[in-house]
Design a protein around this motif. Structure first.
Motif, PDB file in Angstrom:
ATOM      1  N   ALA A  55      -1.628  -0.811   7.280  1.00 41.37           N
ATOM      2  CA  ALA A  55      -1.983   0.530   7.604  1.00 41.37           C
ATOM      3  C   ALA A  55      -1.931   0.585   9.315  1.00 41.37           C
ATOM      4  O   ALA A  55      -2.331   1.489   9.728  1.00 41.37           O
ATOM      5  CB  ALA A  55      -3.260   1.083   7.120  1.00 41.37           C
TER       6      ALA A  55
ATOM      7  N   LEU B  46      -0.021   6.297   3.871  1.00 41.22           N
ATOM      8  CA  LEU B  46      -1.178   6.919   4.386  1.00 41.22           C
ATOM      9  C   LEU B  46      -1.395   8.401   4.500  1.00 41.22           C
ATOM     10  O   LEU B  46      -0.180   9.144   4.518  1.00 41.22           O
ATOM     11  CB  LEU B  46      -1.362   6.182   5.752  1.00 41.22           C
ATOM     12  CG  LEU B  46      -1.383   4.742   6.140  1.00 41.22           C
ATOM     13  CD1 LEU B  46      -1.627   4.235   7.489  1.00 41.22           C
ATOM     14  CD2 LEU B  46      -2.539   4.232   5.161  1.00 41.22           C
TER      15      LEU B  46
ATOM     16  N   GLU C 295      -5.564   3.871   0.504  1.00 35.50           N
ATOM     17  CA  GLU C 295      -5.016   4.327   1.377  1.00 35.50           C
ATOM     18  C   GLU C 295      -5.789   5.705   2.159  1.00 35.50           C
ATOM     19  O   GLU C 295      -5.630   5.693   3.500  1.00 35.50           O
ATOM     20  CB  GLU C 295      -3.507   5.046   0.885  1.00 35.50           C
ATOM     21  CG  GLU C 295      -2.690   4.084   0.437  1.00 35.50           C
ATOM     22  CD  GLU C 295      -3.102   3.464  -1.094  1.00 35.50           C
ATOM     23  OE1 GLU C 295      -2.214   2.717  -1.116  1.00 35.50           O
ATOM     24  OE2 GLU C 295      -4.021   3.829  -1.553  1.00 35.50           O
TER      25      GLU C 295
ATOM     26  N   ILE D 260       0.829  -1.112   0.356  1.00 34.05           N
ATOM     27  CA  ILE D 260      -0.024   0.247   0.090  1.00 34.05           C
ATOM     28  C   ILE D 260       0.865   1.087   0.045  1.00 34.05           C
ATOM     29  O   ILE D 260       2.158   1.181   0.234  1.00 34.05           O
ATOM     30  CB  ILE D 260      -1.139   0.040   1.041  1.00 34.05           C
ATOM     31  CG1 ILE D 260      -0.283   0.168   2.544  1.00 34.05           C
ATOM     32  CG2 ILE D 260      -1.787  -1.209   1.328  1.00 34.05           C
ATOM     33  CD1 ILE D 260      -1.103   0.286   3.927  1.00 34.05           C
TER      34      ILE D 260
ATOM     35  N   ASN E 244      -8.902   4.639  -3.806  1.00 31.42           N
ATOM     36  CA  ASN E 244      -8.002   5.244  -2.987  1.00 31.42           C
ATOM     37  C   ASN E 244      -7.870   4.375  -1.716  1.00 31.42           C
ATOM     38  O   ASN E 244      -8.369   4.877  -0.810  1.00 31.42           O
ATOM     39  CB  ASN E 244      -7.880   6.474  -3.103  1.00 31.42           C
ATOM     40  CG  ASN E 244      -6.669   7.099  -2.091  1.00 31.42           C
ATOM     41  OD1 ASN E 244      -5.686   6.154  -1.574  1.00 31.42           O
ATOM     42  ND2 ASN E 244      -6.159   8.498  -2.413  1.00 31.42           N
TER      43      ASN E 244
ATOM     44  N   SER F 146      -6.921   5.365   6.095  1.00 32.59           N
ATOM     45  CA  SER F 146      -6.655   6.772   6.798  1.00 32.59           C
ATOM     46  C   SER F 146      -7.743   7.099   7.579  1.00 32.59           C
ATOM     47  O   SER F 146      -7.287   7.697   8.699  1.00 32.59           O
ATOM     48  CB  SER F 146      -5.902   7.804   5.947  1.00 32.59           C
ATOM     49  OG  SER F 146      -4.719   7.258   5.250  1.00 32.59           O
TER      50      SER F 146
ATOM     51  N   GLN G 184      -4.284  -5.524   3.894  1.00 32.72           N
ATOM     52  CA  GLN G 184      -3.979  -4.164   3.746  1.00 32.72           C
ATOM     53  C   GLN G 184      -4.252  -3.313   5.081  1.00 32.72           C
ATOM     54  O   GLN G 184      -3.576  -2.415   5.354  1.00 32.72           O
ATOM     55  CB  GLN G 184      -5.233  -3.409   2.661  1.00 32.72           C
ATOM     56  CG  GLN G 184      -4.731  -3.737   1.284  1.00 32.72           C
ATOM     57  CD  GLN G 184      -5.668  -3.626   0.221  1.00 32.72           C
ATOM     58  OE1 GLN G 184      -6.893  -3.726   0.490  1.00 32.72           O
ATOM     59  NE2 GLN G 184      -5.629  -3.228  -1.034  1.00 32.72           N
TER      60      GLN G 184
END
Length: 387
Positions: free
Chosen positions: A303, A192, A275, A189, A273, A279, A299
């Motif tokens: 993160a 962030l 990320e 990924i 998206n 986030s 994923q």
């Protein structure tokens, strides 16, 4: 055979459609990162349905693919026959050393096309999940198993994305342990975003915790169970707001129910998206009846987010129960209990998030996936040369 730029190993990679999801992410990673000196890799795929987002069109626009008319999700005799004979033609033209099929329909048509082409390709098939549970009635399930058993006989290497998937297939009589390898997912990924900005992008409150549902909004993923969990936590007075990042045939059902029951759930729709989505989240939930090895949970781990997930498929190989997240039964109350536990402990969320990031980055990186495939193909080619 020697591997050099004048005589590379030709790989024909076949997947029925590149809809947004785990298999498309895996295939894209392989297409991008292979050693182009030792390998000539080409991707053959079909078209997504109108209610699906195409991963190549929306995210992986750098990936080149040969589109096959008739190839896609739904079973259609004329379309499937057209796709079959188109694949035969492409095989005879490309003359691949290895034909590697991904997912059920591509595995069925691609391997039959390989046989009909009369070209002596090595056949490899990856099960990114399986269709043994939750998809068909008894008769169709029996036919699927019979087809997979027969095709396994003609396949040189079978791969599964997780040990549970492999064990399920072996128990059903598909393949044998000597032929059936493991190929866990590999991905990456991007950076962030600032959490404040991510929340603002989706108009989400900064005053509460946010739990993300990420994935297709379709029956096997049980969005109805997810909404049951949201309702249960609302009734308990637990301060969690949820959002759904995904699309599918049950999205309208979800919208109607959220409005009718005034559930603390925001529909984001399909997002390109990941990320940004991650986030905005404090943790992630998965409520599926069946999974292969869910990339959304990998994923989330990368993160630094803990997850709550049902114990299905190869989930326990991705989420270490009690360490990187909480693995539950299919019970709405059990899922709600786990989410409430995370919501009430900042320390637990932080500890699990750190452990999840360390574990997923070490075990599910994209270059590990690429290197494992390159080594496998070279091994299969060398083995054939000796025989």
């Amino acid at each position: 055979m020697s591997q050099n730029d004048s005589n590379p190993i030709r790989i024909m990679r076949v997947i029925a459609r590149m809809n947004v999801g785990g298999p498309a992410v895996q295939v894209s990673g392989l297409m991008r990162s292979f050693n182009s000196i030792d390998f000539d890799q080409r991707l053959f795929t079909g078209f997504c349905a109108s209610d699906e987002a195409d991963y190549i069109d929306t995210i992986a626009s750098d990936i080149k693919a040969v589109r096959i008319d008739g190839f896609g999700r739904r079973v259609n005799l004329s379309g499937d026959l057209h796709a079959l004979f188109s694949l035969v033609k492409e095989i005879r033209k490309f003359k691949p050393h290895v034909i590697h099929t991904h997912t059920a329909k591509a595995g069925f048509l691609g391997r039959i096309a390989s046989i009909l082409s009369l070209h002596g390709s090595i056949r490899v098939h990856t099960f990114h999940g399986h269709l043994l549970n939750g998809y068909f009635g008894t008769l169709k399930r029996s036919l699927v198993i019979l087809a997979e058993k027969l095709l396994a006989v003609t396949t040189h290497q079978l791969l599964a994305v997780g040990d549970k998937v492999r064990k399920d297939l072996l128990t059903a009589g598909v393949g044998n342990p000597m032929k059936f390898g493991l190929m866990p997912p590999g991905l990456e990924i991007g950076p962030l975003l600032n959490k404040k900005d991510a929340l603002a992008t989706y108009s989400l409150s900064r005053q509460t915790l946010h739990c993300a549902y990420i994935g297709r909004v379709t029956k096997i993923k049980r969005p109805d169970r997810f909404l049951d969990v949201a309702r249960e936590l609302k009734e308990r007075g637990v301060g969690i707001e949820f959002f759904m990042a995904g699309d599918g045939d049950l999205l309208e059902y979800c919208k109607e129910r959220i409005a009718r029951e005034d559930l603390p759930v925001k529909i984001l729709g399909w997002q390109n998206n990941i990320e940004l989505v991650l986030s905005a989240a404090d943790f992630v939930v998965l409520t599926s009846d069946n999974e292969g090895t869910p990339l959304s949970l990998i994923q989330a781990g990368m993160a630094g987010l803990p997850v709550v997930t049902t114990r299905v498929g190869s989930v326990p190989e991705v989420v270490l129960d009690g360490t990187t997240g909480i693995v539950t039964s299919l019970s709405v109350l059990d899922i709600a209990d786990a989410l409430e536990k995370l919501a009430k402990s900042d320390d637990l969320r932080a500890r699990m998030g750190v452990a999840a990031k360390e574990f997923t980055l070490a075990n599910f990186g994209v270059m590990r996936l690429v290197n494992d495939h390159e080594m496998l193909y070279k091994k299969l080619i060398a083995s054939r040369a000796k025989s």
